[in-house]
Scaffold this active site. Sequence first.
Site, mmCIF file in Angstrom:
data_model
loop_
_atom_site.group_PDB
_atom_site.id
_atom_site.type_symbol
_atom_site.label_atom_id
_atom_site.label_comp_id
_atom_site.label_asym_id
_atom_site.label_seq_id
_atom_site.Cartn_x
_atom_site.Cartn_y
_atom_site.Cartn_z
ATOM 1 N N HIS A 14 -3.027 63.470 52.904
ATOM 2 C CA HIS A 14 -2.793 62.030 52.750
ATOM 3 C C HIS A 14 -1.556 61.551 53.495
ATOM 4 O O HIS A 14 -1.537 60.435 54.014
ATOM 5 C CB HIS A 14 -2.767 61.655 51.267
ATOM 6 C CG HIS A 14 -4.153 61.530 50.702
ATOM 7 N ND1 HIS A 14 -4.794 62.566 50.061
ATOM 8 C CD2 HIS A 14 -5.040 60.515 50.753
ATOM 9 C CE1 HIS A 14 -6.016 62.184 49.728
ATOM 10 N NE2 HIS A 14 -6.196 60.952 50.130
ATOM 11 N N HIS A 52 -4.463 77.273 46.609
ATOM 12 C CA HIS A 52 -3.045 76.919 46.512
ATOM 13 C C HIS A 52 -2.777 76.105 45.255
ATOM 14 O O HIS A 52 -1.932 76.443 44.449
ATOM 15 C CB HIS A 52 -2.573 76.140 47.748
ATOM 16 C CG HIS A 52 -1.086 76.036 47.793
ATOM 17 N ND1 HIS A 52 -0.392 75.096 47.068
ATOM 18 C CD2 HIS A 52 -0.162 76.779 48.432
ATOM 19 C CE1 HIS A 52 0.912 75.261 47.277
ATOM 20 N NE2 HIS A 52 1.077 76.272 48.098
ATOM 21 N N GLU A 105 -0.496 76.906 42.118
ATOM 22 C CA GLU A 105 0.371 75.803 41.709
ATOM 23 C C GLU A 105 -0.378 74.653 41.036
ATOM 24 O O GLU A 105 0.131 73.548 40.961
ATOM 25 C CB GLU A 105 1.157 75.288 42.929
ATOM 26 C CG GLU A 105 2.194 76.293 43.387
ATOM 27 C CD GLU A 105 2.909 75.890 44.657
ATOM 28 O OE1 GLU A 105 2.920 74.693 44.986
ATOM 29 O OE2 GLU A 105 3.459 76.794 45.318
ATOM 30 N N HIS A 165 1.875 83.522 49.712
ATOM 31 C CA HIS A 165 1.198 83.476 48.406
ATOM 32 C C HIS A 165 0.229 84.650 48.237
ATOM 33 O O HIS A 165 0.149 85.240 47.165
ATOM 34 C CB HIS A 165 0.421 82.162 48.242
ATOM 35 C CG HIS A 165 1.304 80.973 48.049
ATOM 36 N ND1 HIS A 165 2.234 80.899 47.042
ATOM 37 C CD2 HIS A 165 1.406 79.806 48.727
ATOM 38 C CE1 HIS A 165 2.871 79.737 47.101
ATOM 39 N NE2 HIS A 165 2.388 79.049 48.127
HETATM 40 CO CO CO Z 1 2.862 77.113 48.598
#
Ligand code: CO
Length: 291
Positions: A120, A177, A207, A239
């Site tokens: 966005h 993610h 997350e 990650h």
């Molecule tokens: Co991250």
Amino acid sequence: MVKRGIVFIMAIIFIFIAFSVASAAHGKKQETKKGILLVAFGSSEESAQVSFDNIDKKTKAAFPDIPVYWAYTSHIIRNKLAKQGKVLDAPEVALAKMMAEGFTHVAVQSLHTILGEEYHDLRKMVGAFNQMGGFEKIILGYPLMATQDDMVKVVDAILKNIPKERKPNEAVVLMGHGTHHPSNAFYAALMFQIQLKDPNIFVGTVEGYPEVDDIKELMVKQGVKKAYLMPFMSVAGDHAKNDMAGDEDDSWKSVLTKAGIECRPILKGTAEFDDFVNIWIDHLKAVMAHF
Ligand code: CO
């Protein structure tokens, strides 16, 4: 008095003609120059480069005559890379450079996974460049999962690329993610749709929601004893290496192992598989069709 009036009118006519000639010349301007800007979150991990290289190669194969540029949206990653001597532009810098180089049509392709915050922000930026009017056309392509059609393709890509040796009673755990952005709902939507085809495939996030504990409970309930862990991110970076496959107490491998599930991490980002890259390329093709 009359003479001065005529001079005044002639001056205005002259200015008007000069202006018209100038804008006609400007209107004709340089010929069409098309360019592609690929925009990823970025990674400073060496293991991520194979993903970016694969996308770069496939993009150039699909559009052999069009220059391809790269930008990273993460300034933390860009700063880290700059210290290693690798300069990667922010999207706005890359676009300003392309404008200065005389590009008239620019396809900005998001290499993100969902329509989240990064996407966005990029949309706002592309809108700003559009308003500025420096390019004749600038269009942003969708990330990996934007439409229901994409969801179907992503489910197929996952089913095609899970390890061949995996047995039906063994699980596949995809680590997305995750984000505080409303688009986080895509992950649970993906799990629902993939479980209609294979109830032992789970989607969690680092997350966002679902969390690893949420999917752990489901797996225990289903009696899963073994799971393949795969990142559902374009790259196998920090990650994947640490939060998913690391030896720390709170890594997914540790959490699931403690729940009695044997874990096999697979350190490969989605962009290492052509079935996923093709979805991004299809979105880019949809943009290029407007040029
Ligand atoms: Co991250």
